[in-house]
Design a protein around this motif. Structure first.
Motif, PDB file in Angstrom:
ATOM      1  N   ALA A  30      39.220 -23.461  -1.963  1.00 16.63           N
ATOM      2  CA  ALA A  30      38.941 -24.797  -2.492  1.00 16.63           C
ATOM      3  C   ALA A  30      38.806 -24.757  -4.011  1.00 16.63           C
ATOM      4  CB  ALA A  30      37.677 -25.357  -1.850  1.00 16.63           C
ATOM      5  N   LEU A  31      38.095 -23.789  -4.527  1.00 13.30           N
ATOM      6  CA  LEU A  31      37.945 -23.670  -5.983  1.00 13.30           C
ATOM      7  C   LEU A  31      39.291 -23.403  -6.645  1.00 13.30           C
ATOM      8  CD1 LEU A  31      34.607 -21.654  -6.075  1.00 13.30           C
ATOM      9  CD2 LEU A  31      34.945 -24.033  -6.781  1.00 13.30           C
ATOM     10  N   LYS A  32      40.133 -22.605  -6.004  1.00 16.52           N
ATOM     11  CA  LYS A  32      41.468 -22.321  -6.532  1.00 16.52           C
ATOM     12  C   LYS A  32      42.325 -23.589  -6.535  1.00 16.52           C
ATOM     13  CE  LYS A  32      44.513 -19.293  -7.948  1.00 16.52           C
ATOM     14  NZ  LYS A  32      44.408 -18.679  -9.254  1.00 16.52           N
ATOM     15  N   ALA A  33      42.237 -24.391  -5.483  1.00 15.79           N
ATOM     16  CA  ALA A  33      42.996 -25.647  -5.414  1.00 15.79           C
ATOM     17  C   ALA A  33      42.582 -26.583  -6.549  1.00 15.79           C
ATOM     18  CB  ALA A  33      42.787 -26.324  -4.059  1.00 15.79           C
ATOM     19  N   LEU A  34      41.305 -26.650  -6.831  1.00 20.20           N
ATOM     20  CA  LEU A  34      40.803 -27.487  -7.917  1.00 20.20           C
ATOM     21  C   LEU A  34      41.383 -27.029  -9.255  1.00 20.20           C
ATOM     22  CD1 LEU A  34      38.759 -29.839  -8.317  1.00 20.20           C
ATOM     23  CD2 LEU A  34      37.097 -28.085  -8.911  1.00 20.20           C
ATOM     24  N   GLU A  35      41.432 -25.733  -9.446  1.00 21.86           N
ATOM     25  CA  GLU A  35      41.978 -25.154 -10.675  1.00 21.86           C
ATOM     26  C   GLU A  35      43.474 -25.452 -10.803  1.00 21.86           C
ATOM     27  OE1 GLU A  35      42.815 -20.636 -11.969  1.00 21.86           O
ATOM     28  OE2 GLU A  35      40.733 -21.057 -11.409  1.00 21.86           O
ATOM     29  N   LEU A  36      44.215 -25.328  -9.705  1.00 19.79           N
ATOM     30  CA  LEU A  36      45.670 -25.501  -9.737  1.00 19.79           C
ATOM     31  C   LEU A  36      46.128 -26.958  -9.812  1.00 19.79           C
ATOM     32  CD1 LEU A  36      46.783 -22.859  -7.080  1.00 19.79           C
ATOM     33  CD2 LEU A  36      47.145 -22.754  -9.555  1.00 19.79           C
ATOM     34  N   PHE A  37      45.461 -27.843  -9.065  1.00 22.09           N
ATOM     35  CA  PHE A  37      45.959 -29.212  -8.916  1.00 22.09           C
ATOM     36  C   PHE A  37      45.184 -30.249  -9.713  1.00 22.09           C
ATOM     37  CE2 PHE A  37      47.473 -26.892  -5.268  1.00 22.09           C
ATOM     38  CZ  PHE A  37      48.813 -27.252  -5.243  1.00 22.09           C
ATOM     39  N   GLY A  38      43.961 -29.942 -10.099  1.00 24.86           N
ATOM     40  CA  GLY A  38      43.166 -30.896 -10.853  1.00 24.86           C
ATOM     41  C   GLY A  38      42.043 -31.463 -10.011  1.00 24.86           C
ATOM     42  N   ASN A  39      41.155 -32.167 -10.689  1.00 21.04           N
ATOM     43  CA  ASN A  39      39.974 -32.724 -10.052  1.00 21.04           C
ATOM     44  C   ASN A  39      40.203 -34.196  -9.717  1.00 21.04           C
ATOM     45  OD1 ASN A  39      37.409 -33.724  -9.427  1.00 21.04           O
ATOM     46  ND2 ASN A  39      36.397 -32.357 -10.859  1.00 21.04           N
ATOM     47  N   PRO A  40      40.173 -34.554  -8.435  1.00 21.50           N
ATOM     48  CA  PRO A  40      40.423 -35.949  -8.050  1.00 21.50           C
ATOM     49  C   PRO A  40      39.307 -36.908  -8.463  1.00 21.50           C
ATOM     50  CG  PRO A  40      39.860 -34.648  -6.126  1.00 21.50           C
ATOM     51  CD  PRO A  40      39.960 -33.696  -7.276  1.00 21.50           C
ATOM     52  N   THR A  41      38.227 -36.401  -9.041  1.00 20.75           N
ATOM     53  CA  THR A  41      37.194 -37.303  -9.576  1.00 20.75           C
ATOM     54  C   THR A  41      37.499 -37.682 -11.018  1.00 20.75           C
ATOM     55  OG1 THR A  41      35.719 -35.538 -10.356  1.00 20.75           O
ATOM     56  CG2 THR A  41      35.442 -36.284  -8.080  1.00 20.75           C
ATOM     57  N   ASP A  42      38.333 -36.887 -11.695  1.00 19.59           N
ATOM     58  CA  ASP A  42      38.698 -37.174 -13.083  1.00 19.59           C
ATOM     59  C   ASP A  42      39.885 -38.128 -13.160  1.00 19.59           C
ATOM     60  OD1 ASP A  42      36.731 -35.415 -13.941  1.00 19.59           O
ATOM     61  OD2 ASP A  42      38.118 -33.727 -14.150  1.00 19.59           O
ATOM     62  N   ALA A  43      40.852 -37.929 -12.295  1.00 21.72           N
ATOM     63  CA  ALA A  43      42.071 -38.736 -12.261  1.00 21.72           C
ATOM     64  C   ALA A  43      42.740 -38.515 -10.916  1.00 21.72           C
ATOM     65  CB  ALA A  43      43.019 -38.318 -13.384  1.00 21.72           C
ATOM     66  N   GLU A  44      43.654 -39.411 -10.579  1.00 22.11           N
ATOM     67  CA  GLU A  44      44.407 -39.243  -9.337  1.00 22.11           C
ATOM     68  C   GLU A  44      45.198 -37.934  -9.393  1.00 22.11           C
ATOM     69  OE1 GLU A  44      46.538 -42.594  -7.304  1.00 22.11           O
ATOM     70  OE2 GLU A  44      48.252 -41.395  -7.964  1.00 22.11           O
ATOM     71  N   VAL A  45      45.108 -37.160  -8.328  1.00 20.41           N
ATOM     72  CA  VAL A  45      45.828 -35.888  -8.231  1.00 20.41           C
ATOM     73  C   VAL A  45      47.108 -36.133  -7.430  1.00 20.41           C
ATOM     74  CG1 VAL A  45      45.770 -33.553  -7.277  1.00 20.41           C
ATOM     75  CG2 VAL A  45      43.729 -34.505  -8.380  1.00 20.41           C
ATOM     76  N   PRO A  46      48.275 -35.961  -8.053  1.00 17.50           N
ATOM     77  CA  PRO A  46      49.529 -36.118  -7.310  1.00 17.50           C
ATOM     78  C   PRO A  46      49.821 -34.855  -6.499  1.00 17.50           C
ATOM     79  CG  PRO A  46      49.991 -35.653  -9.623  1.00 17.50           C
ATOM     80  CD  PRO A  46      48.490 -35.717  -9.478  1.00 17.50           C
ATOM     81  N   LEU A  47      50.197 -35.050  -5.252  1.00 14.81           N
ATOM     82  CA  LEU A  47      50.528 -33.941  -4.369  1.00 14.81           C
ATOM     83  C   LEU A  47      51.869 -34.216  -3.703  1.00 14.81           C
ATOM     84  CD1 LEU A  47      47.024 -33.471  -2.717  1.00 14.81           C
ATOM     85  CD2 LEU A  47      48.108 -31.933  -4.359  1.00 14.81           C
ATOM     86  N   PRO A  48      52.662 -33.162  -3.462  1.00 14.33           N
ATOM     87  CA  PRO A  48      53.951 -33.371  -2.785  1.00 14.33           C
ATOM     88  C   PRO A  48      53.727 -33.824  -1.347  1.00 14.33           C
ATOM     89  CG  PRO A  48      53.509 -31.027  -3.083  1.00 14.33           C
ATOM     90  CD  PRO A  48      52.415 -31.765  -3.784  1.00 14.33           C
ATOM     91  N   SER A  49      54.578 -34.709  -0.901  1.00 21.31           N
ATOM     92  CA  SER A  49      54.444 -35.252   0.450  1.00 21.31           C
ATOM     93  C   SER A  49      55.040 -34.281   1.462  1.00 21.31           C
ATOM     94  CB  SER A  49      55.127 -36.623   0.526  1.00 21.31           C
ATOM     95  OG  SER A  49      54.801 -37.250   1.737  1.00 21.31           O
ATOM     96  N   ARG A  50      54.286 -33.213   1.701  1.00 20.26           N
ATOM     97  CA  ARG A  50      54.666 -32.186   2.671  1.00 20.26           C
ATOM     98  C   ARG A  50      53.446 -31.882   3.528  1.00 20.26           C
ATOM     99  NH1 ARG A  50      56.784 -29.179  -2.130  1.00 20.26           N
ATOM    100  NH2 ARG A  50      54.917 -27.912  -1.830  1.00 20.26           N
ATOM    101  N   PRO A  51      53.644 -31.457   4.763  1.00 22.06           N
ATOM    102  CA  PRO A  51      52.499 -31.180   5.647  1.00 22.06           C
ATOM    103  C   PRO A  51      51.481 -30.211   5.040  1.00 22.06           C
ATOM    104  CG  PRO A  51      54.515 -31.198   6.927  1.00 22.06           C
ATOM    105  CD  PRO A  51      54.927 -31.315   5.481  1.00 22.06           C
TER     106      PRO A  51
END
Length: 167
Positions: A30-51
């Motif tokens: 979870a901490l690694k995901a936050l580092e890689l993708f960004g914090n969804p409390t700061d701004a919308e985090v875009p993610l690829p539409s894949r399972p």
């Protein structure tokens, strides 16, 4: 706040439960995901539409609710489950290439939003005991205090809110 042509469903908490999840199990991921993708409390985090993006969204929700906001493991478990359901719907039913995850906190409430480019509205369907799919919005309806859909000029935001006890 349901907007424009939105749908809002106020709900009371019930004893509905689903498969158990342990917040401690994925803490490092979870901490690694936050580092890689960004914090969804700061701004919308875009993610690829894949399972596999559902796992990323779950990890982001976990670290925000449990670590950043310091809320309970039970609430974290419920939020992670509902995030997974909304993301699953966005991936399966919208045909989008990307969706967005946003998490907000205000006094007494948390709000999670999943935005996608489809204007197709999700539909709460009756659930039967032996159903193996189609339970996503049923779970959102049972576990969230409120949920709804805000139509946007290009797409929609599906959201849920849960009451919290501020310390």
């Amino acid at each position: 706040m349901a907007g424009q042509e939105g749908v809002e469903q106020p709900r009371k908490r019930t004893g509905a439960t689903a498969a158990r999840w342990s917040p401690a199990v994925e803490d490092e991921h979870a901490l690694k995901a936050l580092e890689l993708f960004g914090n969804p409390t700061d701004a919308e985090v875009p993610l690829p539409s894949r399972p596999e993006s559902a796992a990323i969204a779950r990890r982001l929700a976990q670290v925000v609710v449990l670590r950043h906001w310091g809320l309970t493991p039970k609430l974290t478990e419920d939020v992670v489950l509902l995030v997974s359901e909304l993301v699953g719907n966005a991936v399966r039913h919208t045909g989008a290439r990307v969706f967005g995850l946003r998490m907000l906190r205000r006094r007494g409430w948390i709000r999670v939003e999943v935005r996608d480019p489809s204007r197709g509205l999700p539909c709460l369907m009756p659930v039967h005991e032996l159903d193996v799919s189609g339970r996503g919005l049923f779970l959102v309806d049972k576990l969230a205090d409120r949920w709804g859909v805000d139509l946007l000029p290009r797409g929609k935001t599906t959201w849920f809110e849960m009451r919290i006890h501020d310390r």
